[in-house]
Design a protein around this motif. Structure first.
Motif, mmCIF file in Angstrom:
data_model
loop_
_atom_site.group_PDB
_atom_site.id
_atom_site.type_symbol
_atom_site.label_atom_id
_atom_site.label_comp_id
_atom_site.label_asym_id
_atom_site.label_seq_id
_atom_site.Cartn_x
_atom_site.Cartn_y
_atom_site.Cartn_z
ATOM 1 N N PHE A 150 -7.800 -12.769 -0.958
ATOM 2 C CA PHE A 150 -6.474 -13.074 -1.481
ATOM 3 C C PHE A 150 -5.400 -12.286 -0.722
ATOM 4 C CE2 PHE A 150 -3.029 -12.374 -4.600
ATOM 5 C CZ PHE A 150 -2.670 -13.709 -4.798
ATOM 6 N N GLY A 151 -5.635 -10.985 -0.541
ATOM 7 C CA GLY A 151 -4.698 -10.149 0.205
ATOM 8 C C GLY A 151 -4.565 -10.597 1.650
ATOM 9 N N GLY A 152 -5.673 -10.948 2.272
ATOM 10 C CA GLY A 152 -5.628 -11.438 3.647
ATOM 11 C C GLY A 152 -4.842 -12.733 3.760
ATOM 12 N N GLY A 153 -5.009 -13.613 2.771
ATOM 13 C CA GLY A 153 -4.250 -14.861 2.764
ATOM 14 C C GLY A 153 -2.759 -14.601 2.644
ATOM 15 N N LEU A 154 -2.380 -13.631 1.832
ATOM 16 C CA LEU A 154 -0.969 -13.283 1.699
ATOM 17 C C LEU A 154 -0.413 -12.711 3.000
ATOM 18 C CD1 LEU A 154 -0.939 -11.671 -1.858
ATOM 19 C CD2 LEU A 154 -0.030 -13.895 -1.198
ATOM 20 N N VAL A 155 -1.205 -11.875 3.669
ATOM 21 C CA VAL A 155 -0.765 -11.300 4.936
ATOM 22 C C VAL A 155 -0.572 -12.404 5.978
ATOM 23 C CG1 VAL A 155 -1.492 -9.838 6.874
ATOM 24 C CG2 VAL A 155 -1.770 -9.034 4.524
ATOM 25 N N VAL A 156 -1.530 -13.309 6.075
ATOM 26 C CA VAL A 156 -1.424 -14.402 7.043
ATOM 27 C C VAL A 156 -0.227 -15.290 6.717
ATOM 28 C CG1 VAL A 156 -2.557 -16.499 7.880
ATOM 29 C CG2 VAL A 156 -3.854 -14.379 7.674
ATOM 30 N N ALA A 157 -0.053 -15.636 5.445
ATOM 31 C CA ALA A 157 1.083 -16.476 5.056
ATOM 32 C C ALA A 157 2.404 -15.784 5.395
ATOM 33 C CB ALA A 157 1.020 -16.800 3.563
ATOM 34 N N GLY A 158 2.502 -14.508 5.111
ATOM 35 C CA GLY A 158 3.713 -13.765 5.428
ATOM 36 C C GLY A 158 3.973 -13.698 6.923
ATOM 37 N N ALA A 159 2.918 -13.491 7.706
ATOM 38 C CA ALA A 159 3.080 -13.439 9.160
ATOM 39 C C ALA A 159 3.517 -14.792 9.713
ATOM 40 C CB ALA A 159 1.776 -12.994 9.816
ATOM 41 N N VAL A 160 2.956 -15.863 9.188
ATOM 42 C CA VAL A 160 3.333 -17.205 9.640
ATOM 43 C C VAL A 160 4.792 -17.498 9.291
ATOM 44 C CG1 VAL A 160 2.929 -19.670 9.254
ATOM 45 C CG2 VAL A 160 0.997 -18.131 9.635
ATOM 46 N N ILE A 161 5.191 -17.183 8.071
ATOM 47 C CA ILE A 161 6.585 -17.407 7.667
ATOM 48 C C ILE A 161 7.526 -16.574 8.525
ATOM 49 C CG2 ILE A 161 8.251 -17.032 5.798
ATOM 50 C CD1 ILE A 161 5.932 -17.778 3.864
ATOM 51 N N LEU A 217 -4.682 -6.339 -15.407
ATOM 52 C CA LEU A 217 -5.990 -5.979 -15.960
ATOM 53 C C LEU A 217 -7.064 -6.989 -15.563
ATOM 54 C CD1 LEU A 217 -5.034 -4.703 -19.523
ATOM 55 C CD2 LEU A 217 -5.948 -3.370 -17.619
ATOM 56 N N SER A 218 -6.723 -8.266 -15.553
ATOM 57 C CA SER A 218 -7.711 -9.265 -15.159
ATOM 58 C C SER A 218 -8.042 -9.156 -13.672
ATOM 59 C CB SER A 218 -7.236 -10.673 -15.497
ATOM 60 O OG SER A 218 -6.125 -11.033 -14.714
ATOM 61 N N MET A 219 -7.071 -8.750 -12.865
ATOM 62 C CA MET A 219 -7.339 -8.576 -11.443
ATOM 63 C C MET A 219 -8.291 -7.415 -11.175
ATOM 64 S SD MET A 219 -3.704 -9.367 -9.594
ATOM 65 C CE MET A 219 -4.370 -9.072 -7.970
ATOM 66 N N THR A 220 -8.285 -6.410 -12.049
ATOM 67 C CA THR A 220 -9.199 -5.284 -11.856
ATOM 68 C C THR A 220 -10.651 -5.694 -12.052
ATOM 69 O OG1 THR A 220 -9.046 -4.540 -14.160
ATOM 70 C CG2 THR A 220 -7.460 -3.609 -12.583
ATOM 71 N N GLN A 221 -10.881 -6.824 -12.701
ATOM 72 C CA GLN A 221 -12.238 -7.302 -12.938
ATOM 73 C C GLN A 221 -12.770 -8.158 -11.793
ATOM 74 O OE1 GLN A 221 -13.770 -6.046 -15.640
ATOM 75 N NE2 GLN A 221 -11.825 -4.996 -15.984
ATOM 76 N N LEU A 222 -11.906 -8.547 -10.868
ATOM 77 C CA LEU A 222 -12.323 -9.402 -9.760
ATOM 78 C C LEU A 222 -13.108 -8.601 -8.730
ATOM 79 C CD1 LEU A 222 -9.035 -11.433 -9.200
ATOM 80 C CD2 LEU A 222 -11.118 -12.200 -10.339
ATOM 81 N N PRO A 223 -14.059 -9.254 -8.058
ATOM 82 C CA PRO A 223 -14.808 -8.542 -7.012
ATOM 83 C C PRO A 223 -13.919 -8.196 -5.814
ATOM 84 C CG PRO A 223 -15.574 -10.830 -7.239
ATOM 85 C CD PRO A 223 -14.533 -10.592 -8.282
ATOM 86 N N ASP A 224 -14.289 -7.129 -5.122
ATOM 87 C CA ASP A 224 -13.505 -6.666 -3.977
ATOM 88 C C ASP A 224 -13.352 -7.745 -2.912
ATOM 89 O OD1 ASP A 224 -13.227 -4.252 -5.206
ATOM 90 O OD2 ASP A 224 -14.654 -3.188 -3.919
ATOM 91 N N THR A 225 -14.402 -8.518 -2.669
ATOM 92 C CA THR A 225 -14.321 -9.540 -1.616
ATOM 93 C C THR A 225 -13.258 -10.580 -1.937
ATOM 94 O OG1 THR A 225 -16.131 -10.750 -2.663
ATOM 95 C CG2 THR A 225 -16.713 -9.273 -0.876
ATOM 96 N N LEU A 226 -13.143 -10.962 -3.202
ATOM 97 C CA LEU A 226 -12.131 -11.946 -3.586
ATOM 98 C C LEU A 226 -10.722 -11.369 -3.436
ATOM 99 C CD1 LEU A 226 -11.636 -14.768 -4.664
ATOM 100 C CD2 LEU A 226 -11.793 -13.839 -6.971
ATOM 101 N N LEU A 227 -10.550 -10.108 -3.828
ATOM 102 C CA LEU A 227 -9.249 -9.465 -3.667
ATOM 103 C C LEU A 227 -8.877 -9.335 -2.189
ATOM 104 C CD1 LEU A 227 -9.422 -6.671 -6.373
ATOM 105 C CD2 LEU A 227 -8.029 -8.733 -6.406
ATOM 106 N N ARG A 228 -9.868 -9.020 -1.349
ATOM 107 C CA ARG A 228 -9.596 -8.915 0.091
ATOM 108 C C ARG A 228 -9.191 -10.263 0.671
ATOM 109 N NH1 ARG A 228 -14.278 -5.172 0.320
ATOM 110 N NH2 ARG A 228 -13.361 -3.111 0.580
#
Length: 66
Positions: A45-56, A32-43
């Protein structure tokens, strides 16, 4: 598809499922708290996870000897 990819996907599903199973109220509040975050911040965060996963994945695939 490579069996390693399927194993990785299975591990992700297990880890993602632990939150709702073990801590449903806390997990719900987090979602529920994540639904309140702006789209740019979620993008970002998601991009960071994708990059981290690709690096690993790259590190494991190049250093595993396969």
């Amino acid at each position: 598809m490579n069996p390693t990819i399927w194993m990785a996907l299975a591990l992700v599903l297990v880890l993602e499922g632990l939150g709702p199973v073990l801590f449903p109220r806390l997990w719900r509040r987090m979602i529920l708290s994540m639904t309140q975050l702006p789209d740019t911040l979620l993008r970002r965060f998601g991009g960071g996870l994708v990059v981290a996963g690709a690096v690993i994945y790259y590190m494991i695939s190049t250093h595993s000897g396969g």
